[in-house]
Design a protein around this motif. Sequence first.
Motif, PDB file in Angstrom:
ATOM      1  N   LEU A  23       8.842  -6.223   8.939  1.00 31.35           N
ATOM      2  CA  LEU A  23       9.563  -4.956   9.152  1.00 31.35           C
ATOM      3  C   LEU A  23       9.883  -4.777  10.630  1.00 31.35           C
ATOM      4  O   LEU A  23      11.012  -4.430  11.017  1.00 31.35           O
ATOM      5  CB  LEU A  23       8.712  -3.781   8.661  1.00 31.35           C
ATOM      6  CG  LEU A  23       9.301  -2.392   8.895  1.00 31.35           C
ATOM      7  CD1 LEU A  23      10.284  -2.036   7.797  1.00 31.35           C
ATOM      8  CD2 LEU A  23       8.228  -1.331   8.953  1.00 31.35           C
TER       9      LEU A  23
ATOM     10  N   TRP B  87      -5.545 -11.403  10.495  1.00 27.85           N
ATOM     11  CA  TRP B  87      -4.268 -11.994  10.072  1.00 27.85           C
ATOM     12  C   TRP B  87      -4.383 -13.494   9.853  1.00 27.85           C
ATOM     13  O   TRP B  87      -4.966 -14.209  10.667  1.00 27.85           O
ATOM     14  CB  TRP B  87      -3.189 -11.712  11.126  1.00 27.85           C
ATOM     15  CG  TRP B  87      -2.861 -10.254  11.218  1.00 27.85           C
ATOM     16  CD1 TRP B  87      -3.448  -9.332  12.040  1.00 27.85           C
ATOM     17  CD2 TRP B  87      -1.902  -9.528  10.431  1.00 27.85           C
ATOM     18  NE1 TRP B  87      -2.905  -8.081  11.823  1.00 27.85           N
ATOM     19  CE2 TRP B  87      -1.951  -8.177  10.843  1.00 27.85           C
ATOM     20  CE3 TRP B  87      -0.991  -9.885   9.433  1.00 27.85           C
ATOM     21  CZ2 TRP B  87      -1.133  -7.182  10.285  1.00 27.85           C
ATOM     22  CZ3 TRP B  87      -0.182  -8.909   8.883  1.00 27.85           C
ATOM     23  CH2 TRP B  87      -0.257  -7.576   9.308  1.00 27.85           C
TER      24      TRP B  87
ATOM     25  N   ARG C 274      -0.726   6.929   7.618  1.00 26.28           N
ATOM     26  CA  ARG C 274      -0.796   6.653   6.186  1.00 26.28           C
ATOM     27  C   ARG C 274      -2.018   7.371   5.618  1.00 26.28           C
ATOM     28  O   ARG C 274      -3.114   7.254   6.187  1.00 26.28           O
ATOM     29  CB  ARG C 274      -0.937   5.143   6.015  1.00 26.28           C
ATOM     30  CG  ARG C 274      -1.238   4.681   4.614  1.00 26.28           C
ATOM     31  CD  ARG C 274      -1.551   3.180   4.593  1.00 26.28           C
ATOM     32  NE  ARG C 274      -0.363   2.355   4.664  1.00 26.28           N
ATOM     33  CZ  ARG C 274      -0.392   1.024   4.783  1.00 26.28           C
ATOM     34  NH1 ARG C 274      -1.548   0.379   4.863  1.00 26.28           N
ATOM     35  NH2 ARG C 274       0.728   0.329   4.824  1.00 26.28           N
TER      36      ARG C 274
ATOM     37  N   ASN D 130      -4.938 -10.100   5.623  1.00 23.24           N
ATOM     38  CA  ASN D 130      -3.480  -9.912   5.732  1.00 23.24           C
ATOM     39  C   ASN D 130      -2.773 -11.227   6.041  1.00 23.24           C
ATOM     40  O   ASN D 130      -3.116 -11.904   7.010  1.00 23.24           O
ATOM     41  CB  ASN D 130      -3.160  -8.928   6.860  1.00 23.24           C
ATOM     42  CG  ASN D 130      -3.480  -7.502   6.485  1.00 23.24           C
ATOM     43  OD1 ASN D 130      -4.603  -7.182   6.099  1.00 23.24           O
ATOM     44  ND2 ASN D 130      -2.492  -6.635   6.584  1.00 23.24           N
TER      45      ASN D 130
ATOM     46  N   VAL E 132       0.826  -1.217   0.000  1.00 24.34           N
ATOM     47  CA  VAL E 132       0.000   0.000   0.000  1.00 24.34           C
ATOM     48  C   VAL E 132       0.861   1.269   0.000  1.00 24.34           C
ATOM     49  O   VAL E 132       0.608   2.207  -0.764  1.00 24.34           O
ATOM     50  CB  VAL E 132      -0.963   0.003   1.213  1.00 24.34           C
ATOM     51  CG1 VAL E 132      -1.689   1.332   1.323  1.00 24.34           C
ATOM     52  CG2 VAL E 132      -1.956  -1.154   1.110  1.00 24.34           C
TER      53      VAL E 132
ATOM     54  N   TYR F 286       1.829   3.602  12.689  1.00 23.31           N
ATOM     55  CA  TYR F 286       1.117   4.699  12.031  1.00 23.31           C
ATOM     56  C   TYR F 286      -0.071   5.189  12.875  1.00 23.31           C
ATOM     57  O   TYR F 286      -0.842   4.377  13.400  1.00 23.31           O
ATOM     58  CB  TYR F 286       0.555   4.269  10.670  1.00 23.31           C
ATOM     59  CG  TYR F 286       1.577   3.844   9.638  1.00 23.31           C
ATOM     60  CD1 TYR F 286       2.938   4.106   9.784  1.00 23.31           C
ATOM     61  CD2 TYR F 286       1.164   3.185   8.477  1.00 23.31           C
ATOM     62  CE1 TYR F 286       3.854   3.711   8.822  1.00 23.31           C
ATOM     63  CE2 TYR F 286       2.075   2.791   7.510  1.00 23.31           C
ATOM     64  CZ  TYR F 286       3.423   3.050   7.690  1.00 23.31           C
ATOM     65  OH  TYR F 286       4.325   2.658   6.731  1.00 23.31           O
TER      66      TYR F 286
END
Length: 350
Positions: A198, A221, A286, A184, A87, A212
């Motif tokens: 990450l 998930w 974001r 996800n 994204v 974020y």
Amino acid sequence: MKILITGGAGFIGCHVVREFLQQFPSAQIYNLDKLTYAGNLENLRDVEHHPNYHFIKGDICDEVFINELFEEVRFDAVIHLAAESHVDRSITDPLAFAKTNILGTMVLLNAFKNSWKDNSEGKRFYHISTDEVYGTLGETGLFTETTSYAPNSPYSASKASSDHFVRAYGETYGLPVVISNCSNNYGQHQFPEKLIPLFINNIIENKPLPVYGDGNYTRDWLYVVDHAKAIALIFKEGKNKETYNIGGFNEWKNIDLVKELCQQMDEKLGRPKGTSEKLITFVKDRPGHDLRYAIDASKINKELGWKPSVTFEEGLSITIDWYLNNKDWLRNVTSGEYQNYYASTYKFRT
Ligand code: NAD
Ligand code: TYD
């Protein structure tokens, strides 16, 4: 049977390649991948010498190349995963997403249509999509297969568009198509631009964990191997022209997920409790950030008998162990261009 898997060198694709080699031992599996920053043949080292596995380097947007390939090999089925998938990158470079995700999908659909013309008996074009096409949920409710599309990011808009083209080829040309929209994914081999890998990488390196906004965004998930198994099942038993939602029955607010990750990482790294949580840093949000995704996966559960095989805590533990045991993989994919990506993305957020 000749099965083409596109994007097989990527995160989900490599697990799908492995699953298909195992579940379809008499099929020839062709992996077509451009090897962008997200594609990595290291992900498939364990199967590269398998007699039924074939790798083809190529771009799904290259119409001449794709048409020739389909003429030459005459695939019985396509499992289409190749895409630009992040994204944040879609916000800085939306045209790249339109090109690969929309045009690339259309090139494949055309080639498949032309190679089988009117005789598509026993053939299948299976398009792998995302729950993000449905847009965002409020605090309650679930995405079902009949939820209206309302994509909010360039990534989800490009995936929504490709879903529509797949559907249109089914209706207009009678192509045997099926689509699944999944929540996800997480697991081994995921490129460390997405939240979980990450943050694992940053915890290992004692770097800040950039959450974020206020961190109160919710995702569902699913462990990637469970997604690959669902894809194999839908490929075998799903009905043409149907959509199947795939999810983990597993919603987490980002901040809670990050705390769970920090706790498991501290234990595994032998660091005092609370060490990794201190790295949490709230950063600029974001743009267009979807508040909540949650999937109603009851259709695939009831019709095909699929359900996730591991809990989130188990899947996360397996995932962390993999990254800790594969630091070379992590080092290789985070050298070079990744450094520029990281610096520019996270500089913008301070
Ligand atoms: P990824 O970014 O890890 O991998 C994408 C792969 O596609 C890479 O190997 C890349 O080299 C290849 N690729 C990109 N452009 C190409 C092109 N033009 N021609 C040929 N190959 C190309 O992505 P992923 O997370 O494994 O996602 C795979 C698919 O599943 C995507 O279609 C994505 O939209 C969908 N999906 C992902 C998730 C998720 O959580 N990651 C969830 C639901 C659906
Ligand atoms: P991501 O893994 O990019 O998946 P998606 O945007 O497709 O859901 O992000 C998952 C969630 O984590 C999403 O709400 C954005 C958030 N996030 C952060 O807070 N910080 C980050 O550095 C990243 C990459 C994501």
